[in-house]
Motif scaffolding. Structure first.
Motif, short mmCIF file in Angstrom:
data_model
loop_
_atom_site.label_atom_id
_atom_site.label_comp_id
_atom_site.label_asym_id
_atom_site.label_seq_id
_atom_site.Cartn_x
_atom_site.Cartn_y
_atom_site.Cartn_z
N VAL A 98 24.70 74.99 -105.01
CA VAL A 98 24.41 74.96 -103.63
C VAL A 98 22.90 74.74 -103.75
O VAL A 98 22.15 75.30 -104.33
CB VAL A 98 24.86 76.26 -102.91
CG1 VAL A 98 24.53 76.30 -101.40
CG2 VAL A 98 26.16 76.80 -103.15
N LYS A 99 22.78 73.82 -102.67
CA LYS A 99 21.18 73.24 -102.19
C LYS A 99 21.07 73.73 -100.57
O LYS A 99 21.69 73.20 -99.92
CB LYS A 99 20.91 72.06 -102.51
CG LYS A 99 21.14 71.74 -104.02
CD LYS A 99 20.84 70.15 -104.36
CE LYS A 99 21.19 69.72 -105.82
NZ LYS A 99 20.68 68.26 -105.84
N LEU A 100 19.86 74.48 -100.39
CA LEU A 100 19.54 74.79 -99.25
C LEU A 100 18.08 74.11 -98.98
O LEU A 100 17.22 74.39 -99.93
CB LEU A 100 19.46 76.22 -98.97
CG LEU A 100 20.90 76.93 -98.88
CD1 LEU A 100 20.69 78.56 -99.02
CD2 LEU A 100 21.81 76.68 -97.86
N ILE A 104 27.04 78.98 -95.06
CA ILE A 104 26.93 77.59 -95.99
C ILE A 104 27.50 77.45 -97.26
O ILE A 104 28.14 76.77 -97.85
CB ILE A 104 25.63 77.20 -96.08
CG1 ILE A 104 24.98 76.81 -94.36
CG2 ILE A 104 25.57 75.63 -96.85
CD1 ILE A 104 23.58 76.39 -94.48
N ILE A 105 26.87 78.74 -98.13
CA ILE A 105 27.34 79.04 -99.65
C ILE A 105 28.83 79.29 -99.63
O ILE A 105 29.53 78.81 -100.44
CB ILE A 105 26.56 80.09 -99.98
CG1 ILE A 105 25.05 79.63 -100.21
CG2 ILE A 105 27.21 80.49 -101.44
CD1 ILE A 105 24.15 81.11 -100.68
N SER A 106 29.43 79.99 -98.63
CA SER A 106 30.73 80.28 -98.80
C SER A 106 31.56 78.96 -98.80
O SER A 106 32.80 78.82 -99.26
CB SER A 106 31.16 81.37 -97.75
OG SER A 106 30.65 82.61 -97.84
N SER A 107 31.18 78.28 -97.50
CA SER A 107 31.88 76.84 -97.13
C SER A 107 31.79 76.05 -98.50
O SER A 107 32.79 75.48 -98.97
CB SER A 107 31.22 76.26 -96.17
OG SER A 107 31.87 74.89 -95.79
N VAL A 108 30.75 75.74 -99.13
CA VAL A 108 30.64 74.85 -100.30
C VAL A 108 31.22 75.25 -101.43
O VAL A 108 31.96 74.50 -102.11
CB VAL A 108 28.99 74.78 -100.91
CG1 VAL A 108 28.85 74.16 -102.04
CG2 VAL A 108 28.14 74.07 -99.72
N MET A 109 31.39 76.86 -101.91
CA MET A 109 31.87 77.25 -102.91
C MET A 109 33.61 77.16 -102.88
O MET A 109 34.30 76.84 -103.47
CB MET A 109 31.54 78.57 -103.33
CG MET A 109 30.19 78.63 -103.68
SD MET A 109 29.56 77.64 -104.95
CE MET A 109 30.61 78.03 -106.46
N ALA A 110 33.87 77.45 -101.56
CA ALA A 110 35.55 77.11 -101.24
C ALA A 110 36.00 75.98 -101.24
O ALA A 110 37.01 75.63 -101.89
CB ALA A 110 35.43 77.70 -99.66
N SER A 111 35.22 74.99 -101.11
CA SER A 111 35.54 73.60 -100.90
C SER A 111 35.40 72.98 -102.65
O SER A 111 36.62 72.32 -102.88
CB SER A 111 34.82 72.50 -100.31
OG SER A 111 33.25 72.60 -100.76
N ARG A 112 34.72 73.86 -103.25
CA ARG A 112 34.75 73.45 -104.75
C ARG A 112 35.84 73.68 -105.53
O ARG A 112 36.60 73.28 -106.37
CB ARG A 112 33.34 74.08 -105.53
CG ARG A 112 32.03 73.14 -104.96
CD ARG A 112 31.16 73.25 -105.98
NE ARG A 112 29.95 72.32 -105.48
CZ ARG A 112 29.00 72.26 -106.49
NH1 ARG A 112 29.00 72.78 -107.67
NH2 ARG A 112 28.01 71.21 -106.21
N THR A 113 36.41 75.36 -104.96
CA THR A 113 37.52 76.04 -105.45
C THR A 113 38.77 74.94 -105.39
O THR A 113 39.64 74.81 -106.08
CB THR A 113 37.75 77.11 -104.94
OG1 THR A 113 36.51 77.94 -105.21
CG2 THR A 113 38.81 77.84 -105.40
N LYS A 114 39.00 74.66 -104.15
CA LYS A 114 40.03 73.54 -103.63
C LYS A 114 40.23 72.43 -104.39
O LYS A 114 41.29 72.07 -104.76
CB LYS A 114 39.89 73.45 -102.08
CG LYS A 114 39.99 74.52 -101.19
CD LYS A 114 40.02 74.25 -99.89
CE LYS A 114 40.10 75.61 -98.85
NZ LYS A 114 39.80 75.25 -97.37
N SER A 115 38.84 71.98 -104.76
CA SER A 115 39.00 70.44 -105.31
C SER A 115 39.16 70.70 -106.71
O SER A 115 39.50 69.94 -107.49
CB SER A 115 37.57 69.66 -105.27
OG SER A 115 36.72 70.71 -105.65
#
Length: 214
Positions: free
Chosen positions: A127-129, A203-214
């Protein structure tokens, strides 16, 4: 699951406070990489060396000990300005790259904040902020921080310092302050620490959730 969180942004944008809170929340080690450059500058000043002495600054960077970064002397306004000078030296940045990457590579991951974490130190961070705020708001924050510590502070002078540091950080030839192409921008101008933390968690939750789905 290991997670590296890279937080970049200009001076007094709130990235340090955010980095510490995120690290505590996720149980990860945290490194304020700006302290590395402040430590180098502090060493030069303490030794009576000139801040533009590249050889001395590089030697100090190579001998840096991460266990000695909690010195209160590193957090003053003057040390921040001095750190910006040594941070513009390519050889100093090169000497500190391996140190920062080793920290980021710990089992489980880490949270690092600075100016070039997402672009140079950890380009593959999970994750990059990119945390930012108006120069005027950042000057107000720094002024409040100094006053709270009982240090003399002139808000107009602080604003001038911040603008000068912004320009120096953005224009330096090596690892300039820049937004990584895959970074998520977080403007904290109108957010307090709790608001910035909540937004970052989202933001972090969204990024990690999208990675888990992919």
């Amino acid at each position: 699951m290991a997670m590296i969180i890279a937080i970049d942004g200009p001076a007094a944008s709130g990235k340090g406070t955010l980095g510490r809170r995120l690290a505590a929340h996720f149980g990860l080690p945290h490194l304020d990489t700006g302290l590395l450059y402040r430590a180098v500058a502090h060493h030069l000043i303490s030794a009576g060396e000139a801040l533009d002495d590249v050889a001395a600054a590089t030697a100090a960077a190579r001998a840096l000990d991460l266990q000695r970064l909690d010195d209160a002397a590193l957090r003053g306004r003057a040390m921040g300005e001095a750190a910006s000078i040594v941070a513009a030296m390519p050889s100093v940045r090169e000497a500190l790259v391996a140190l920062q990457r080793a920290f980021a590579g710990q089992p489980g991951g880490a949270v690092l904040d600075g100016r070039d974490i997402g672009t140079v130190i950890c380009p593959g961070a999970d994750v990059k902020l990119f945390v930012t705020a108006s120069a005027e708001e950042r000057a107000r924050r720094r002024w409040r921080e100094l006053v709270a510590r009982g240090e003399p502070a002139d808000q107009a002078a602080i604003l001038e310092d911040i603008r000068r540091r912004d320009q120096r950080d953005a224009e330096r030839p090596t690892a300039p302050l820049a937004v990584a192409s895959d970074a998520h921008r977080l403007d904290t101008t109108h957010l307090d620490a709790d608001g910035a933390f909540a937004a970052a968690l989202g933001i972090i939750s969204s990024v990690m959730a999208s990675r888990t789905k992919s």
